[in-house]
Design a protein around this motif. Structure first.
Motif, PDB file in Angstrom:
ATOM      1  N   UNK A 224       0.781  -1.331   0.091  1.00 44.46           N
ATOM      2  CA  UNK A 224       0.044  -0.036   0.032  1.00 44.46           C
ATOM      3  C   UNK A 224       0.887   1.216   0.205  1.00 44.46           C
ATOM      4  N   UNK A 225       2.008   1.451   0.852  1.00 41.65           N
ATOM      5  CA  UNK A 225       2.728   2.425   0.783  1.00 41.65           C
ATOM      6  C   UNK A 225       3.477   2.566  -0.693  1.00 41.65           C
ATOM      7  N   UNK A 226       4.121   1.571  -1.190  1.00 46.04           N
ATOM      8  CA  UNK A 226       4.403   1.702  -2.593  1.00 46.04           C
ATOM      9  C   UNK A 226       3.585   2.446  -3.422  1.00 46.04           C
ATOM     10  N   UNK A 227       2.354   1.752  -3.705  1.00 44.90           N
ATOM     11  CA  UNK A 227       1.531   1.931  -4.542  1.00 44.90           C
ATOM     12  C   UNK A 227       0.903   3.416  -4.447  1.00 44.90           C
ATOM     13  N   UNK A 228       0.800   3.756  -3.155  1.00 41.31           N
ATOM     14  CA  UNK A 228       0.248   5.411  -2.892  1.00 41.31           C
ATOM     15  C   UNK A 228       1.393   6.082  -3.193  1.00 41.31           C
ATOM     16  N   UNK A 229       2.714   5.904  -2.869  1.00 47.37           N
ATOM     17  CA  UNK A 229       3.826   6.785  -3.092  1.00 47.37           C
ATOM     18  C   UNK A 229       3.669   7.094  -4.749  1.00 47.37           C
ATOM     19  N   UNK A 230       3.566   6.001  -5.462  1.00 46.44           N
ATOM     20  CA  UNK A 230       3.646   6.025  -6.843  1.00 46.44           C
ATOM     21  C   UNK A 230       2.372   6.816  -7.416  1.00 46.44           C
ATOM     22  N   UNK A 231       1.396   6.791  -6.881  1.00 42.10           N
ATOM     23  CA  UNK A 231       0.220   7.342  -7.247  1.00 42.10           C
ATOM     24  C   UNK A 231       0.276   8.803  -7.230  1.00 42.10           C
ATOM     25  N   UNK A 232       0.930   9.289  -5.694  1.00 41.19           N
ATOM     26  CA  UNK A 232       1.141  10.712  -5.595  1.00 41.19           C
ATOM     27  C   UNK A 232       2.144  11.321  -6.645  1.00 41.19           C
ATOM     28  N   UNK A 233       3.055  10.470  -6.932  1.00 35.72           N
ATOM     29  CA  UNK A 233       4.050  11.055  -7.814  1.00 35.72           C
ATOM     30  C   UNK A 233       3.492  11.467  -9.317  1.00 35.72           C
ATOM     31  N   UNK A 234       2.518  11.161  -9.526  1.00 39.23           N
ATOM     32  CA  UNK A 234       1.841  11.355 -10.828  1.00 39.23           C
ATOM     33  C   UNK A 234       0.973  12.733 -10.901  1.00 39.23           C
ATOM     34  N   UNK A 235       0.700  13.231  -9.668  1.00 41.72           N
ATOM     35  CA  UNK A 235       0.272  14.757  -9.508  1.00 41.72           C
ATOM     36  C   UNK A 235      -1.261  14.728 -10.028  1.00 41.72           C
ATOM     37  N   UNK A 236      -1.938  13.739  -9.726  1.00 42.29           N
ATOM     38  CA  UNK A 236      -3.241  13.577 -10.245  1.00 42.29           C
ATOM     39  C   UNK A 236      -4.270  14.175  -9.301  1.00 42.29           C
ATOM     40  N   UNK A 237      -5.271  14.899  -9.592  1.00 42.30           N
ATOM     41  CA  UNK A 237      -6.336  15.684  -8.963  1.00 42.30           C
ATOM     42  C   UNK A 237      -7.115  14.570  -7.920  1.00 42.30           C
ATOM     43  N   UNK A 238      -6.637  13.704  -7.373  1.00 43.43           N
ATOM     44  CA  UNK A 238      -7.517  12.657  -6.819  1.00 43.43           C
ATOM     45  C   UNK A 238      -7.942  13.172  -5.277  1.00 43.43           C
ATOM     46  N   UNK A 239      -9.129  12.806  -5.153  1.00 42.57           N
ATOM     47  CA  UNK A 239      -9.597  12.836  -3.772  1.00 42.57           C
ATOM     48  C   UNK A 239     -10.199  11.999  -3.120  1.00 42.57           C
ATOM     49  N   UNK A 240     -10.037  10.992  -3.752  1.00 39.00           N
ATOM     50  CA  UNK A 240     -10.526   9.706  -2.799  1.00 39.00           C
ATOM     51  C   UNK A 240      -9.778   8.566  -3.413  1.00 39.00           C
ATOM     52  N   UNK A 241      -9.333   7.579  -2.480  1.00 30.15           N
ATOM     53  CA  UNK A 241      -8.695   6.276  -2.803  1.00 30.15           C
ATOM     54  C   UNK A 241      -9.572   5.041  -2.117  1.00 30.15           C
ATOM     55  N   UNK A 242      -9.546   4.130  -3.462  1.00 32.36           N
ATOM     56  CA  UNK A 242     -10.369   2.835  -2.976  1.00 32.36           C
ATOM     57  C   UNK A 242      -9.331   1.933  -3.112  1.00 32.36           C
ATOM     58  N   UNK A 243      -9.222   0.924  -2.191  1.00 29.31           N
ATOM     59  CA  UNK A 243      -7.930  -0.094  -2.150  1.00 29.31           C
ATOM     60  C   UNK A 243      -8.377  -1.642  -1.843  1.00 29.31           C
ATOM     61  N   UNK A 244      -7.602  -2.457  -2.318  1.00 26.84           N
ATOM     62  CA  UNK A 244      -7.809  -3.851  -2.493  1.00 26.84           C
ATOM     63  C   UNK A 244      -8.303  -4.347  -1.044  1.00 26.84           C
ATOM     64  N   UNK A 245      -7.364  -3.949  -0.232  1.00 22.73           N
ATOM     65  CA  UNK A 245      -7.796  -4.392   1.096  1.00 22.73           C
ATOM     66  C   UNK A 245      -7.336  -3.350   2.399  1.00 22.73           C
ATOM     67  N   UNK A 246      -7.739  -3.715   3.567  1.00 20.56           N
ATOM     68  CA  UNK A 246      -7.427  -2.903   4.523  1.00 20.56           C
ATOM     69  C   UNK A 246      -5.860  -2.641   5.005  1.00 20.56           C
ATOM     70  N   UNK A 247      -5.347  -3.525   4.525  1.00 22.89           N
ATOM     71  CA  UNK A 247      -3.718  -3.534   4.943  1.00 22.89           C
ATOM     72  C   UNK A 247      -2.809  -2.693   4.063  1.00 22.89           C
ATOM     73  N   UNK A 248      -3.590  -2.549   2.733  1.00 28.18           N
ATOM     74  CA  UNK A 248      -2.881  -1.768   1.624  1.00 28.18           C
ATOM     75  C   UNK A 248      -3.568  -0.322   1.869  1.00 28.18           C
ATOM     76  N   UNK A 249      -4.786  -0.107   2.461  1.00 26.96           N
ATOM     77  CA  UNK A 249      -5.425   1.282   3.052  1.00 26.96           C
ATOM     78  C   UNK A 249      -4.323   1.791   4.190  1.00 26.96           C
ATOM     79  N   UNK A 250      -4.040   0.737   5.104  1.00 26.40           N
ATOM     80  CA  UNK A 250      -3.132   1.051   6.168  1.00 26.40           C
ATOM     81  C   UNK A 250      -1.672   1.922   5.754  1.00 26.40           C
ATOM     82  N   UNK A 251      -1.200   1.012   4.614  1.00 25.61           N
ATOM     83  CA  UNK A 251       0.080   1.734   4.299  1.00 25.61           C
ATOM     84  C   UNK A 251      -0.181   3.094   3.437  1.00 25.61           C
TER      85      UNK A 251
END
Length: 332
Positions: A224-251
Motif C-alpha cells: 500500500x505504501x509503494x502503490x500510494x507513493x507512486x500514485x502521488x508522484x503522478x500529481x493527479x487531482x485525486x480526492x479519494x482512494x479505494x483499496x484492494x484491502x485494509x492492509x493496503x489502506x493502512x500503508x
C-alpha cells in the motif's frame, strides 16, 4: 519404544484385548480397560495414529489449505473452522499454499495422504480442472473464496466484484469524481474482480476511467505504501482512494500522513475486508465487510456433511459484502 505386545504383556491380557480397549470396543470389559490403561501409562505407550486409522477407517482430522497461516485474514478463517472441527471431535491439519501451483498441489496431496476426510481448500493457483479432480477423490472437499460452476455446490465464495463496486459507489455518492485505486499485484481472481468492480462503478456513473489512476502493490502495508507513493508522484487531482484491502489502506494512510495530506479532510480512503486492523487505524477505516468467519464456519459444516454423506439442503453459498461506515470518508 513400547509396542502393543509390550502393553499386553504388562497388563497380562491378549493383544486383541488391548486392541479392543484402544478402539473403545463395547466388548472391552471394565477390568481390561483399567489394566490396559495402567500398563500404557507405565510403559509410556502411545497408539499409532495411522494404524488406528486403518482399523477405524477414520483419522478424525480435517485438512485446511490457506495462502499463509501467518496472515491475519487466514487466521480469522482458520479459527471458526477449528471451532467446528472441535465440536465434531476433529483435529486440524493446516497447509500453506502461498498462491503457488506447486505448493498448493503438494499441500493438498499431503492432507489427502494423512487421510483427512474433510478438506477446506483456499486455492488460487491450481486450475479448475485439477481442483475438480481432487474433489472427485475426496467427497468432503469444499472450496472457500473460489467458485467453479462444475462443483458449485461445494463452493463458498464472496462476490468480490460487488464489494469493490459498493466501495467505489460510496465514494462517488459522497461527491468524489477523481478516485484512485490501489490494486493487489497478486495474479489471482480476487484482484481482477475487485479492479473490475471499481472500473464498472466509474462507468455506471459516467465518470472517466484511466489506468493512470491505478497503482499495484503486494496486498499488505508495504504494498500500500509503494502503490500510494507512486500514485502521488503522478500529481493527479485525486480526492479519494479505494483499496484492494485494509492492509493496503493502512500503508496508504501512512504515506499520506508523511506527505502532510490529512485523511479524510484532504483525501478519503476506503478499504476492503473489515479486518481487525480497520477499526484501530486513525482515522477509523471505512471499509467493505468480508464475512470470512461466517463463510469459514459454513465451509467446515458443509465439508463434514459431505464427508458423512449427509443430505445437503440448498443454502447460501455466494456471500454478499456490505459497507462498514467509519471515519475515513467524507462528502465534498
Amino acid at each position: 519404544m513400547a509396542t502393543i505386545k509390550d502393553v499386553a504383556k504388562e497388563a497380562n491380557v491378549s493383544v486383541a484385548t488391548v486392541s479392543r480397549v484402544l478402539n473403545k470396543s463395547p466388548k472391552a470389559g471394565k477390568a481390561s480397560i483399567e489394566a490396559v490403561t495402567k500398563a500404557m501409562a507405565q510403559l509410556g505407550y502411545r497408539p499409532n495414529a495411522a494404524a488406528r486409522a486403518l482399523v477405524n477407517q477414520s483419522t478424525n482430522t480435517m485438512g485446511v489449505l490457506v495462502y499463509d497461516v501467518s496472515d491475519p485474514f487466514f487466521g480469522a478463517m482458520v479459527k471458526p473452522i477449528d471451532k467446528v472441527a472441535y465440536q465434531n471431535g476433529k483435529h486440524l491439519l493446516i497447509g500453506n499454499g502461498f498462491h503457488s501451483e506447486k505448493k498448493e498441489r503438494e499441500a493438498i496431496e499431503l492432507l489427502i495422504n494423512h487421510r483427512c476426510e474433510s478438506l477446506i481448500i483456499h486455492s488460487k493457483a491450481l486450475s479448475n480442472e485439477e481442483l475438480i479432480a481432487f474433489s472427485k477423490e475426496i467427497p468432503g472437499m469444499v472450496l472457500i473464496n473460489r467458485y467453479i460452476p462444475e462443483i458449485a455446490e461445494r463452493c463458498i465464495a464472496l462476490d468480490n466484484h460487488r464489494g469493490s463496486y459498493l466501495a467505489t459507489e460510496y465514494l462517488i455518492k459522497n461527491g468524489h469524481k477523481h478516485i484512485g485505486y490501489l490494486c493487489s499485484s497478486h495474479n489471482i481472481e480476487d484482484s481482477f474482480q475487485r479492479k473490475a468492480g471499481y472500473m464498472d462503478a466509474l462507468k455506471a456513473y459516467n465518470l472517466p476511467y484511466s489506468e493512470s489512476y491505478i497503482e499495484y502493490g503486494t496486498p499488505d502495508e508495504e504494498g500500500g505504501e509503494l502503490a500510494m507513493t507512486n500514485l502521488l508522484a503522478k500529481g493527479l487531482p485525486i480526492t479519494a482512494i479505494a483499496t484492494y484491502n485494509d492492509y493496503m489502506a493502512a500503508g496508504t494512510l501512512s504515506v499520506l500522513e508523511d506527505n502532510g495530506i490529512e485523511t479524510p479532510k484532504d483525501m478519503s480512503i476506503i478499504g476492503f475486508d473489515n479486518g481487525l486492523i480497520a477499526k484501530y487505524l486513525h482515522p477509523k477505516l471505512t471499509t467493505v465487510r468480508y464475512p470470512i468467519q461466517l463463510m469459514a464456519e459454513k465451509a467446515a459444516e458443509l465439508s463434514l456433511k459431505l464427508a458423512n454423506k449427509e443430505e445437503i439442503t440448498t443454502d447460501t453459498l455466494m456471500f454478499v459484502p456490505t459497507l462498514v461506515r467509519r471515519a475515513s470518508v467524507i462528502s465534498i
